[in-house]
Design an enzyme around this catalytic site. Structure first.
Site, PDB file in Angstrom:
ATOM      1  N   GLU A 170      -4.786   1.978   2.680  1.00 43.74           N
ATOM      2  CA  GLU A 170      -4.905   0.792   3.546  1.00 43.74           C
ATOM      3  C   GLU A 170      -5.077   1.209   4.999  1.00 43.74           C
ATOM      4  OE1 GLU A 170      -3.637  -2.389   6.283  1.00 43.74           O
ATOM      5  OE2 GLU A 170      -2.711  -0.459   6.038  1.00 43.74           O
ATOM      6  N   GLU A 171      -4.330   2.248   5.404  1.00 47.82           N
ATOM      7  CA  GLU A 171      -4.244   2.561   6.834  1.00 47.82           C
ATOM      8  C   GLU A 171      -5.561   3.019   7.456  1.00 47.82           C
ATOM      9  OE1 GLU A 171      -1.962   1.644   8.552  1.00 47.82           O
ATOM     10  OE2 GLU A 171      -0.061   1.669   7.467  1.00 47.82           O
ATOM     11  N   HIS A 180       3.970   2.790  12.419  1.00 48.00           N
ATOM     12  CA  HIS A 180       3.050   3.925  12.672  1.00 48.00           C
ATOM     13  C   HIS A 180       3.646   5.027  13.559  1.00 48.00           C
ATOM     14  CE1 HIS A 180      -0.736   1.195  11.889  1.00 48.00           C
ATOM     15  NE2 HIS A 180       0.118   1.214  10.880  1.00 48.00           N
ATOM     16  N   HIS A 189       0.826  -1.217   0.000  1.00 45.96           N
ATOM     17  CA  HIS A 189       0.000   0.000   0.000  1.00 45.96           C
ATOM     18  C   HIS A 189       0.858   1.264   0.000  1.00 45.96           C
ATOM     19  CE1 HIS A 189       0.258   0.909   4.392  1.00 45.96           C
ATOM     20  NE2 HIS A 189       0.231  -0.405   4.563  1.00 45.96           N
ATOM     21  N   ASP A 191       3.280  -6.409   3.348  1.00 47.03           N
ATOM     22  CA  ASP A 191       2.897  -5.307   4.240  1.00 47.03           C
ATOM     23  C   ASP A 191       3.241  -5.641   5.693  1.00 47.03           C
ATOM     24  OD1 ASP A 191       1.887  -2.988   5.305  1.00 47.03           O
ATOM     25  OD2 ASP A 191      -0.209  -3.604   5.196  1.00 47.03           O
ATOM     26  N   ASP A 224       6.331   0.656   6.515  1.00 50.53           N
ATOM     27  CA  ASP A 224       4.875   0.486   6.369  1.00 50.53           C
ATOM     28  C   ASP A 224       4.309   1.573   5.471  1.00 50.53           C
ATOM     29  OD1 ASP A 224       2.305  -0.340   6.648  1.00 50.53           O
ATOM     30  OD2 ASP A 224       2.060   0.340   8.703  1.00 50.53           O
TER      31      ASP A 224
HETATM   32 ZN    ZN Z   1       0.774  -1.397   6.306  1.00 47.52          ZN
END
Ligand code: ZN
Length: 458
Positions: A325-326, A423, A279, A353, A291
């Site tokens: 995606e997030e 994140h 993503h 991912d 990520d």
């Molecule tokens: Zn991800």
């Protein structure tokens, strides 16, 4: 005699096929490790563009950049698939402190959870109650929670060797904590960051208010693990302390964005489609290198490696860089909707991912017959130290493609360090190792090659 000859021929053909597979896979790894492009692409994505929150300028720049790269690769077709995405913005940096006595404060690092509402302009100051996960709310009850900030302090379980298992069992307090706490009269929530180590990075992530009416929604933030330890220790000394936090994030109207797609048409079965993807959006605190910038460049690299090794696919091989995606999964759902509307036959989808770390294997969401086929390929991967072939589970963006006639797969990299970054502002390019990233891309290209050769088992 004739029968024996046939058996001999059959075995000879199988050995030859196995040798061809070995040779092709060896070429793929060699090319990835000597002439890989993914690391340079990731450098651009991370250091020239940065965090790519859905609907942001950076997300659009990432769409433009990756499309340009795919355009330059000599694929048969490259296109953008429109996707409407939610747009949430963080605003100015958040601020929080523990007030252990009037005027006696300790600042702690927090960040708003994705999708959270703001605090009132001047912030919120209230007493705090600590719970271990959502179940803890019931234990305390409304009387003790009313008017307070709920502090969800369930830590990730360090005893699971697969860190994602610990993530899965703690993530509900982040995702649904606010929606649950408000039922008990909470005025805000603070969630311990999903991080296995103690440090000062707060980790954001998606949250949902469920069916909480707009006017009743309470602000939600994550606190660093060190901050959580301090808050918990201070509460033990004095349960009457106050906590203050301020954030001014908000939700704007949905924005226009895109999935970025490129493909090589199959020479023999062009209507059978294999997807490889990651993503393109990320959270905004870091630059989204692990990520999921890593998964994006690895997926682009898969098509490049197949071309660079002179391989001509039998089936259509498509790279898809999913948007959003997030905080919405709109890219994944839109892609699957379009695929079904266009009557496309997808037989295999692979997503990366779980970070750009050393690959260990793959997970497969498929039936027994197809899993047996996959297990038959294990020995081809052993020289590259990929040993894990796990049945069950893949990744989020390809999930909506699920049906009985497709194999879904996820790359499994080593997970020990992933949640040091995930994140948070600590997800940056410096933490991606070039060789590990390339090994992941080569592993993915090899698996795509095998599915291209042998197809879906009916
Ligand atoms: Zn991800």
């Amino acid at each position: 005699m004739r029968y024996l000859l046939l058996v001999f021929l059959l075995i000879a053909t199988q050995i030859e096929a196995q040798n061809d597979d070995q040779k092709q896979i060896n070429e793929i790894y060699k090319t990835a490790l000597t002439n890989g492009k993914g690391y340079a692409w990731l450098n651009y994505l991370s250091n020239q563009i940065g965090g790519r929150l859905s609907g942001s300028l950076q997300a659009q720049k990432a769409v433009d950049y990756t499309k340009k790269i795919l355009d330059s690769m000599g694929l048969d077709r490259v296109w953008l698939q429109p996707v409407k995405v939610p747009k949430w913005v963080r605003g100015t940096p958040e601020f929080a402190y523990i007030e252990s006595d009037p005027g006696l404060t300790n600042n702690v690092p927090i960040c708003a959870l994705g999708g959270s509402v703001a605090t009132p302009l001047g912030g919120i100051k209230a007493g705090v109650v600590e719970v271990q996960g959502i179940e803890g709310l019931k234990v305390l009850g409304k009387e003790k929670i009313q008017g307070k900030i709920v502090f969800f302090n369930k830590a990730m379980d360090p005893t699971n060797i697969n860190a994602f298992v610990s993530y899965s069992s703690s993530v509900d307090q982040r995702y649904a904590g606010a929606a649950e706490a408000v039922k008990y009269g909470a005025v805000g929530i603070i969630v311990r960051s999903l991080n296995l180590r103690l440090d000062d990075f707060p980790h954001t992530g998606a949250m949902s208010y469920g069916d909480t009416p707009v006017e009743s929604r309470i602000p939600a933030a994550a606190i660093s693990t060190n901050g959580a330890e301090l808050l918990s220790a201070t509460l033990k000394l004095n349960p009457e302390i106050n906590f203050f936090f301020r954030q001014n994030c908000k939700i704007l109207p949905d924005a226009d964005s895109y999935n970025v797609i490129g493909e090589i048409k199959g020479s023999t079965y062009p209507n059978e489609i294999l997807v490889v993807g990651g993503h393109l959006d990320s959270w905004d605190l870091g630059d989204g290198s692990h990520d999921d910038g890593a998964g994006c460049v690895q997926s682009m690299e898969v098509l490049r490696l197949l071309k660079a090794t002179g391989y001509r696919p039998k089936r259509t091989i498509r790279v898809v860089l999913f948007m959003n995606e997030e905080n919405g999964l709109r890219g994944g759902t839109t892609y699957a909707e379009q695929a079904s509307k266009n009557n496309e036959k997808h037989i295999f989808a692979l997503e990366s991912d779980s970070g750009g770390f050393t690959p260990r294997g793959f997970s497969f969401d498929c039936n027994e017959t197809n899993f047996e086929q996959v297990e038959g390929w294990k020995s081809l991967f052993e020289p590259y130290l990929l040993h894990l072939f796990v049945k069950g589970g893949s990744e989020a963006d390809i999930g909506p493609l699920k049906n009985d006639n497709i194999v879904l797969a996820g790359l499994i990299p080593d997970s020990q360090r992933y949640f040091d970054h995930h994140h948070s502002a600590n997800d940056t390019f410096a933490h991606v190792n070039k060789r590990e990233l390339e090994l992941g891309a080569a592993s993915m290209a090899s698996l795509i090659y095998l599915f291209d050769q042998y197809g879906f088992k009916e």
